[in-house]
Design an enzyme around this catalytic site. Structure first.
Site, PDB file in Angstrom:
ATOM      1  N   HIS A 200       3.111  -3.687   6.389  1.00  0.00           N
ATOM      2  CA  HIS A 200       2.051  -2.682   6.216  1.00  0.00           C
ATOM      3  C   HIS A 200       2.102  -1.662   7.353  1.00  0.00           C
ATOM      4  CE1 HIS A 200      -0.539  -4.500   2.950  1.00  0.00           C
ATOM      5  NE2 HIS A 200       0.309  -5.492   3.212  1.00  0.00           N
TER       6      HIS A 200
ATOM      7  N   GLU B  36       1.729  -5.323  10.619  1.00  0.00           N
ATOM      8  CA  GLU B  36       1.257  -3.939  10.733  1.00  0.00           C
ATOM      9  C   GLU B  36       2.198  -3.243  11.706  1.00  0.00           C
ATOM     10  OE1 GLU B  36      -1.249  -2.645   9.073  1.00  0.00           O
ATOM     11  OE2 GLU B  36      -2.233  -4.428   8.244  1.00  0.00           O
TER      12      GLU B  36
ATOM     13  N   GLU C 238       1.620   3.427   3.037  1.00  0.00           N
ATOM     14  CA  GLU C 238       2.109   2.794   4.254  1.00  0.00           C
ATOM     15  C   GLU C 238       3.608   2.598   4.082  1.00  0.00           C
ATOM     16  OE1 GLU C 238      -0.376  -0.658   4.796  1.00  0.00           O
ATOM     17  OE2 GLU C 238      -2.204   0.547   4.666  1.00  0.00           O
TER      18      GLU C 238
ATOM     19  N   HIS D 296       0.875  -1.170   0.000  1.00  0.00           N
ATOM     20  CA  HIS D 296       0.000   0.000   0.000  1.00  0.00           C
ATOM     21  C   HIS D 296       0.912   1.220   0.000  1.00  0.00           C
ATOM     22  CE1 HIS D 296      -3.353  -2.594   1.942  1.00  0.00           C
ATOM     23  NE2 HIS D 296      -3.473  -2.574   0.621  1.00  0.00           N
TER      24      HIS D 296
END
Length: 484
Positions: A223, A319, A96, A93
């Site tokens: 991410h 994440e 990110e 992404h």
């Protein structure tokens, strides 16, 4: 005051010039643009030419930016038998961005520490072939950066406005259908795919080719937007959008892998840390910093599940923090928070067992032999319904947590061979070696069909040439990866 500032600037300029004369430029943690990203990789390669290689994937981004990786290995450019393949992919992404900078810093760090004699880093590179991809979505990064890096969505997708983490072929539905119908097709499922929900984006296609060409054992997808290690499955079995735990047959191993990252991060697993949301915001910290993907929220077409169901690769999604585009001033702090976790996770490529499956008459390795595992720890006697296959010259890698297992290697045309193994996984050591010598058999087809004694040997060629099935399905030739 001005005189002092001028002196400081001159000193900094002289340091830069001296670095350039030496052929290197000292790495600085900052947000590197797409041109600077390549410069960093080239600098690392120039400092460590014997253990690194820069290469690009077969497709560029939508806007034509090459997709670069840097490899660390004692024999760059080659799969070495008995050496596991590992990958990190970041910036899928585009908005990110922390993973992108961590990958550049990691590349610099591995080179620097290897050359300075750090025995742990030297051992890691000698035992593992490591691939680092700082950005899968350079176009999205550019848009996010040009618009200030503040919006939660701008730059997330590629330049065709497609979310790359929803663009991989959905193999979960095939897997779940096989489960419901009690079919034991449980791995390398691309051959069963008959249609795509939407066209593959060039960035997706490039990474799929990479997955099919290199026999990865372990990987992670970096991410941002929360702080948690997310493990498969990402898509729920029933289609429920959230709060449905959908574990894989390797659920115990995936929990271990997620914890291997979260517990070595400075505070991902801290139960008292502050979370990213307003409602139950600290639940991930209270769970050890890990979550099952579908239990959090379900997504289809993700890269994590695709790796597990299309290849031998076990992948989790990391994440890395609440702020998707953290300011430059915190990048050093974020590196310090993630460094040990990044290194420890790479070492997990060596848990479980590895070995060679070979023809005991011809003394040659056997590719595409199936490795099936039954967990017999404490009398459990439970089949792990996810097989891996041998590759290239017959080598295989099977990630497992400590315990006792019955491992069977088989391939059509050979008698199966089983061994009982106790896995212990000592830290920073190669996986336990377990080889399988298969005895070839010569049995007429009608005997194999009619004789119960050979029933278990007739697998209808379902584990045939998996690479060929892939290329036939998507009509892509196995193009060589372009080396820069």
């Amino acid at each position: 005051m001005l005189k002092g500032a001028a002196t400081t600037m001159v000193h900094a300029a002289l340091l830069i010039l001296s670095s350039l004369v030496a052929g290197t430029l000292q790495f600085q943690l900052k947000h590197h643009n797409n041109e600077e990203l390549l410069q960093v990789l080239q600098d690392v390669n120039s400092r460590c030419p014997n253990i690194t290689r820069i290469y690009t994937l077969t497709e560029t981004s939508v806007l034509g930016t090459p997709l670069y990786l840097i490899e660390f290995s004692t024999k760059p450019g080659h799969h070495e038998i008995m050496k596991p393949e590992f990958k990190y992919i970041a910036n899928m992404h585009g908005n990110e961005v922390l993973g992108r900078e961590l990958m550049l810093k990691l590349a610099d760090f591995l080179c620097e520490q290897y050359m300075s004699g750090n025995s742990n880093i030297q051992s890691l590179i000698e035992k593992t072939r490591i691939h680092l991809m700082p950005t899968m979505n350079p176009d999205g990064w550019q848009l996010a950066t040009d618009t200030g890096g503040k919006d939660y969505l701008i730059g997330r997708t590629n330049n065709n406005s497609v979310d790359l983490n929803r663009n991989f072929p959905n193999l979960n539905r095939i897997m779940y259908s096989n489960e419901e119908n009690h079919l034991d097709h449980n791995n390398h499922l691309l051959a069963q795919l008959t249609r795509l929900k939407e066209p593959l984006q060039p960035e997706t296609k490039a990474v799929i080719r990479l997955i099919m060409q290199i026999p990865f054992v372990l990987s992670a997808n970096l991410h941002g937007g929360d702080l948690v290690a997310n493990y498969p499955y990402d898509e729920s079995r029933t289609g429920s959008q959230k709060d449905e735990y959908s574990g894989t047959p390797d659920d115990e191993t995936f929990k271990h892998l997620a914890l291997a990252y979260s517990t070595h991060h400075s505070d991902m697993a801290n139960p008292t840390r502050r979370g990213c949301g307003d409602v139950d915001s600290n639940r991930f910290g209270k769970q050890g910093g890990i979550t099952n993907g579908a239990k959090w929220y379900s997504l289809a077409g993700g890269m994590q599940d695709f790796n597990y169901l299309s290849s031998n690769d076990f992948e989790i999604t990391l994440e890395l923090g609440c702020d998707k585009y953290p300011p430059t001033k915190v990048l050093q702090q974020e590196w310090d928070r993630n460094k040990e976790a990044l290194l420890n996770y790479m070492w997990q490529s060596h848990i479980g067992v590895k070995g060679i499956v070979y023809d005991n008459v011809a003394k040659r390795g056997i590719a595409n032999a199936v490795i099936h595992v039954k967990n017999i720890t404490n009398g459990k006697y439970q089949d792990i319904q996810h097989d891996v296959v041998s590759v290239h010259d017959g080598d295989y890698f099977r990630l497992l947590t400590p315990g006792k297992y019955k491992i069977t290697a088989y391939k059509d045309g050979y008698l199966p061979h089983s061994r009982i193994v106790t896995v212990t996984n000592p830290a920073h050591s190669s996986a336990q070696r377990v080889d399988f010598a298969l005895k070839p058999i010569s049995v007429p087809p009608y005997v194999r069909i009619q004789s119960n004694s050979y029933a278990d040997l007739d697998f209808d060629d379902k584990y045939g040439d998996l690479q060929e099935a892939w290329t036939n399905w998507i009509n892509l030739n196995r193009e060589p990866i372009a080396v820069q």
